[in-house]
Scaffold this active site. Structure first.
Site, PDB file in Angstrom:
ATOM      1  N   SER A 318       0.844  -1.201   0.000  1.00  0.00           N
ATOM      2  CA  SER A 318       0.000   0.000   0.000  1.00  0.00           C
ATOM      3  C   SER A 318       0.873   1.241   0.000  1.00  0.00           C
ATOM      4  O   SER A 318       2.019   1.200   0.446  1.00  0.00           O
ATOM      5  CB  SER A 318      -0.865   0.028   1.259  1.00  0.00           C
ATOM      6  N   ASP A 319       0.326   2.343  -0.470  1.00  0.00           N
ATOM      7  CA  ASP A 319       1.028   3.606  -0.246  1.00  0.00           C
ATOM      8  C   ASP A 319       0.981   3.872   1.263  1.00  0.00           C
ATOM      9  O   ASP A 319       0.162   3.297   1.987  1.00  0.00           O
ATOM     10  CB  ASP A 319       0.396   4.756  -1.041  1.00  0.00           C
ATOM     11  N   CYS A 320       1.892   4.746   1.732  1.00  0.00           N
ATOM     12  CA  CYS A 320       2.062   4.828   3.175  1.00  0.00           C
ATOM     13  C   CYS A 320       0.856   5.457   3.853  1.00  0.00           C
ATOM     14  O   CYS A 320       0.540   6.624   3.604  1.00  0.00           O
ATOM     15  CB  CYS A 320       3.371   5.528   3.485  1.00  0.00           C
ATOM     16  N   ASP A 321       0.192   4.639   4.651  1.00  0.00           N
ATOM     17  CA  ASP A 321      -1.038   4.982   5.359  1.00  0.00           C
ATOM     18  C   ASP A 321      -2.282   4.957   4.501  1.00  0.00           C
ATOM     19  O   ASP A 321      -3.303   5.542   4.868  1.00  0.00           O
ATOM     20  CB  ASP A 321      -0.895   6.320   6.089  1.00  0.00           C
ATOM     21  N   SER A 322      -2.248   4.238   3.394  1.00  0.00           N
ATOM     22  CA  SER A 322      -3.451   4.090   2.570  1.00  0.00           C
ATOM     23  C   SER A 322      -4.627   3.520   3.355  1.00  0.00           C
ATOM     24  O   SER A 322      -5.773   3.905   3.116  1.00  0.00           O
ATOM     25  CB  SER A 322      -3.199   3.134   1.402  1.00  0.00           C
TER      26      SER A 322
END
Ligand SMILES: *[C@@H]1O[C@H](CO)[C@@H](O)[C@H](O)[C@H]1NC(C)=O
Ligand SMILES: *[C@@H]1O[C@H](CO)[C@@H](O)[C@H](O)[C@H]1NC(C)=O
Ligand SMILES: *[C@@H]1O[C@H](CO)[C@@H](O)[C@H](O)[C@H]1NC(C)=O
Ligand SMILES: *[C@@H]1O[C@H](CO)[C@@H](O)[C@H](O)[C@H]1NC(C)=O
Ligand SMILES: *[C@@H]1O[C@H](CO)[C@@H](O)[C@H](O)[C@H]1NC(C)=O
Ligand SMILES: *[C@@H]1O[C@H](CO)[C@@H](O)[C@H](O)[C@H]1NC(C)=O
Ligand SMILES: *[C@@H]1O[C@H](CO)[C@@H](O)[C@H](O)[C@H]1NC(C)=O
Ligand SMILES: *[C@@H]1O[C@H](CO)[C@@H](O)[C@H](O)[C@H]1NC(C)=O
Ligand SMILES: *[C@@H]1O[C@H](CO)[C@@H](O)[C@H](O)[C@H]1NC(C)=O
Ligand SMILES: *[C@@H]1O[C@H](CO)[C@@H](O)[C@H](O)[C@H]1NC(C)=O
Length: 800
Positions: A318-322
């Site tokens: 995931s993108d960071c904190d998606s």
């Protein structure tokens, strides 16, 4: 929201933030006290019997450390030994490790967009390794249109990354490159990408990824799940992610409404090429939603497409904190944290950059929302990648890389070479190159005249050194330096007068203007396409005052409307230098003084300023929307006037093309299993009885067509030419692209000599189009092949 706030600002303030983070992880990136007795400095690989004995364990009892067994058997053994909690502890970017079985902790997040970066906690610089080679940000390197350069940069970056890993200062898994297509000229992250053409973007991706990942001699192994990796790359952000913050809509809340045609033709194409041609070992899903679904929760996008259709050998992150964004910003389906991790896990997300998986997957499983088997599957993908990287067994061929392999003379020279190959000559009214014996005193003015950190942009590390423009010009003559503006915002005129005085005294004037991360960056889209503040005023006044010829150098990622300078007879030459990396000053000076003959081409359309008034950034459609008055996007669908078109770029010499040979017809004998497909034609156009075939019904590799071009250098200087080959579908097919790039080659030709350039195209890839229902079709009829700006154009007849 604290974590999210960090991620929102991380990318703009990251050098500060990460460097503080880095300090704290200095000595335990790869092993914790409990997981391993050895300090980071002499950790080499997991399956080291002395490591195990220091932990009071006997390595021979662990099948996952038996290097005679296939990876598949070993990762299964490893995962099967873990408890549910131990498993879920490994699913975040900070994998905790399992001390009980000798598995150390691992930080998955490192970055290497254009050099090893410390944007990401897995990598840091210190006294031992103070910096790494910082190549130009990608948009300039893309402008070289040189596939071997792209791959070579990847190879150098992975060499430096491996050397840093060997010294305990970097990870093995790099979340680079960024391969989102530039759909709108306002986008803040253009700097990170290879431009607006999906084929160029995909070609860049597969070359850079191969440069990062491939271990020489093992590229063609048949079992791609055990193919060794030098470092692991990651193509991001999947998919239809290309907006930061525009008119009150930000990337965390944006729901991109995308037609399936645009999805297949534009947004997914580079990812497909990255996975299939680059054999990348990771893909990252994005923050935004597509048609109502957060991309990381979309099983159609992840499981069905990346794994099913494209057969990824690797993991999806995931993108960071998606996941936090899904819960708190998008509030998708009213998900609790446990619901959200269940949804994304089921969709095919293997690793969470964040803390959701590690915090909430075990409770989700206990609440009956998650299958443990899905967790096992993800862990196996993750450990297979680490095994391919030699994390478990060591990497004999790479273990000797060390400090001397970072910032070496050759690497720094390649950084300069990349900038030179990328720089685009936009205008030259019989002035460049300057003869250093005649132009001895130079006024070098403007907010980028002494650019340093601006030249390396974002997702950078600490460079080996900088050569600023004034340093670069000092090699050729006496430099009179004036800033002209306090910074790129250029809020007032006070510094213009000293710049004018400098221009009055010098034999020639170089004005360096542009943007920087304060104007175009992650989380920051542009509002207009103009030079900010008084920069235009600076150019005009300095030009008027200048005694000698004026050369304008533009440092930007996105386009700027500089029509005034293009038309002004006193602005003798214009160069676009993107952001040229740590050696940018050398490259610019070498180009202006003719030590290097520029050959770069614009990787995106340079729009006129009013383009952005015609359509909102949130409209995803590539084709014009006549009912709303929106023009099309990119050279494929925009037919209005531009400042400079996609692919534009001049040289100090002149090239002529001759078509040496070309194949002009392709006939496909239809079997009874191949059915004609419909295509929409303009009402007044001729529609053939069998308009098209589905490309998936054709044995495409059997129908190749070739073309051979002789490139003559008819000028007086050696130089490099980029040959661009486009196709245009038969006349009358509704909404087909004006043209589409299907191939390109950069070739060096000595003055007065010629070189032959060959292209072999697959009929489906070269002549195929995507219809409005997203069918990929090969149309019947007369296609047109165009080389360069149309100097060569000829028909290819497709019949069946
Ligand atoms: C790691 O290095 C230290 C200091 O050089 C040494 O004492 C220790 O034995 C080494 N550990 C391993 C596992 O090699
Ligand atoms: C791998 O295959 C490609 C394409 O078939 C070929 O060009 C390349 O030389 C091969 N590499 C090795 C190491 O055999
Ligand atoms: C995850 O758990 C840790 C430890 O309890 C806590 O500090 C952190 O804030 C949690 N993160 C999230 C996103 O819930
Ligand atoms: C150029 O910039 C560097 C780095 O910011 C600075 O150290 C140096 O003094 C500047 N040079 C001049 C001539 O202002
Ligand atoms: C003009 O801009 C410079 C640099 O940004 C700043 O230091 C100065 O205070 C400004 N002057 C006025 C009169 O606003
Ligand atoms: C090029 O230079 C000539 C001679 O100075 C001038 O007449 C012409 O207007 C210039 N063209 C442009 C586009 O600057
Ligand atoms: C250019 O595109 C617009 C928008 O679709 C269209 O209305 C116009 O007819 C096109 N012009 C030409 C010359 O093709
Ligand atoms: C190159 O092409 C131009 C334009 O087609 C033509 O005028 C010129 O004669 C050509 N030069 C040579 C040396 O072929
Ligand atoms: C197609 O059919 C023609 C006539 O039967 C034959 O000559 C030709 O070789 C066939 N082409 C292919 C590609 O099979
Ligand atoms: C392409 O890049 C390679 C690698 O840097 C370089 O050796 C070659 O000269 C470049 N080709 C051209 C035509 O500039």
């Amino acid at each position: 929201m604290e974590k999210l706030v960090i991620s929102l600002f991380c990318f703009t303030l990251c050098s500060f933030m990460i460097s503080t983070t880095a300090r704290t992880i200095d000595s335990n990136t790869f092993s914790s006290k409990s997981a391993s007795a050895s300090p980071a400095s002499n950790f080499t690989h997991v399956c080291d019997s002395s490591r195990f004995s220091a932990l009071g364990l006997e390595m021979s009892k662990f099948a996952f450390c038996d290097s005679t067994l296939p990876f598949e058997v070993r990762v299964k053994d490893l995962v099967d030994m873990m408890t549910l909690k131990e498993k879920t502890d490994q699913l975040g970017n900070k994998a905790f490790g399992v001390p009980r079985i000798g598995l150390p902790k691992y930080e998955w997040w490192s970055e290497a967009l254009h050099g090893v970066s410390n944007t990401g906690p897995g990598t840091f610089f210190d006294d031992v390794i103070p910096g790494a080679t910082s190549f130009p940000p990608v948009i300039l390197t893309a402008a070289s249109f040189n596939e071997s350069l792209w791959k070579k940069i990847g190879q150098v970056v992975s060499t430096e990354a491996r050397a840093m890993y060997n010294l305990g200062r970097a990870g093995l898994t790099y979340w680079s490159p960024n391969i989102n297509v530039v759909r709108d000229p306002r986008w803040g992250r253009i700097i990170e990408t290879p431009g607006e053409d999906p084929f160029v973007v995909g070609t860049y991706a597969s070359n850079y990824v191969r440069g990062l990942q491939d271990v020489e001699g093992t590229e063609n192994m048949t079992d791609l799940n055990s193919r060794p990796l030098k470092v692991s790359a990651c193509c991001k952000h999947y998919a239809a992610y290309d907006m930061e913050d525009w008119n009150g809509v930000d990337r965390y809340h944006f729901d991109a409404r995308v037609s399936e045609q645009d999805m297949v033709e534009t947004f997914l194409r580079p990812f497909e090429m990255c996975v299939k041609d680059g054999d990348v070992s990771s893909v990252m899903c994005s923050f935004n939603s597509v048609d109502g679904l957060p991309t990381c929760a979309d099983s159609r996008l992840l499981k069905h497409t990346i794994r099913g259709e494209w057969n990824l050998h690797g993991y999806i992150v995931s993108d960071c904190d998606s996941i936090d964004v899904i819960v708190k910003d998008q509030k998708w389906l009213g998900d609790t944290s446990e619901d959200a991790v269940a949804h994304v896990l089921k969709a095919g997300l293997d690793l969470d950059c964040g803390e959701y998986y590690t915090n909430f997957t075990e409770p989700a499983a206990k609440q009956g929302k998650v299958r443990e088997e899905d967790i096992d599957k993800s862990l196996k993908y993750l450990y297979t990648v680490l095994m391919r990287l030699g994390y478990f067994d060591g990497s004999p061929s790479l273990k000797f890389l060390g400090k001397n392999d970072i910032c070496s003379k050759e690497h720094i020279e390649l950084a300069a070479e990349a900038a030179k190959e990328g720089i685009v000559l936009l205008k030259n009214n019989e002035t460049l190159p300057l003869d250093p014996s005649k132009f001895r005193t130079l006024a070098v003015v403007g907010p980028h005249a002494n650019a340093t950190s601006a030249m390396i942009g974002n997702y950078a590390g600490i460079p080996c050194q900088y050569t600023s423009p004034i340093d670069g010009f000092a090699k050729y003559g006496k430099v009179i330096y004036e800033m002209g503006c306090g910074d790129v915002f250029c809020k007032n005129e006070t510094l213009i007068f000293p710049a004018m005085r400098a221009a009055k005294k010098a034999d020639a004037t170089v004005i360096l203007v542009g943007l920087d991360l304060a104007i175009e960056a992650e989380t920051r889209d542009r509002k207009d396409l103009l030079l900010p503040g008084y920069q235009t005023q600076l150019i005009k006044q300095v030009t008027k005052a200048s005694k000698g010829p004026v050369i304008l150098v533009i440092m930007t990622a996105g386009c700027v409307d500089i029509s005034f300078a293009k038309e002004d007879e006193n602005t003798k030459a214009i160069l676009w230098a993107g952001f040229p990396g740590e050696e940018g000053g050398h490259a610019i000076a070498d180009v202006i003084f003719g030590k290097y003959n520029p050959g770069g081409r614009l990787p995106l359309t340079w729009h006129e300023a009013n383009y952005v008034d015609m359509l909102p950034m949130t409209s995803m459609a590539l084709r014009p929307i006549d009912s709303l008055g929106y023009p099309g996007r990119t050279y494929k669908f925009f037919n209005g006037s531009t400042v400079y078109p996609f692919g534009f770029g001049l040289s100090y010499t002149q090239f002529n093309y001759t078509l040496a040979s070309s194949q002009r017809s392709i006939h496909i004998n239809l079997t009874k299993f191949q059915h004609c497909r419909d295509l929409v034609y303009d009402s007044d156009a001729y529609k053939p009885p069998c308009p098209a075939l589905l490309t998936s019904d054709i044995e495409c590799n059997k129908y190749n067509f070739e073309l051979e071009i002789e490139v003559l250098n008819v000028g007086h200087r050696d130089g490099s030419e980029v040959v661009l080959v486009y196709t245009k579908a038969p006349d009358g097919i509704s909404e087909a692209p004006a043209k589409q790039l299907i191939g390109f080659k950069r070739v060096f030709v000595k003055a007065g000599k010629k070189e032959t350039v060959n292209f072999v195209f697959n009929a489906c890839k070269g002549l195929g189009i995507v219809d409005y229902k997203a069918y990929q079709l090969l149309p019947f009829g007369q296609h047109t092949i165009m080389v360069g700006d149309g100097a060569i154009s000829y028909p290819v007849q497709v019949s069946f």
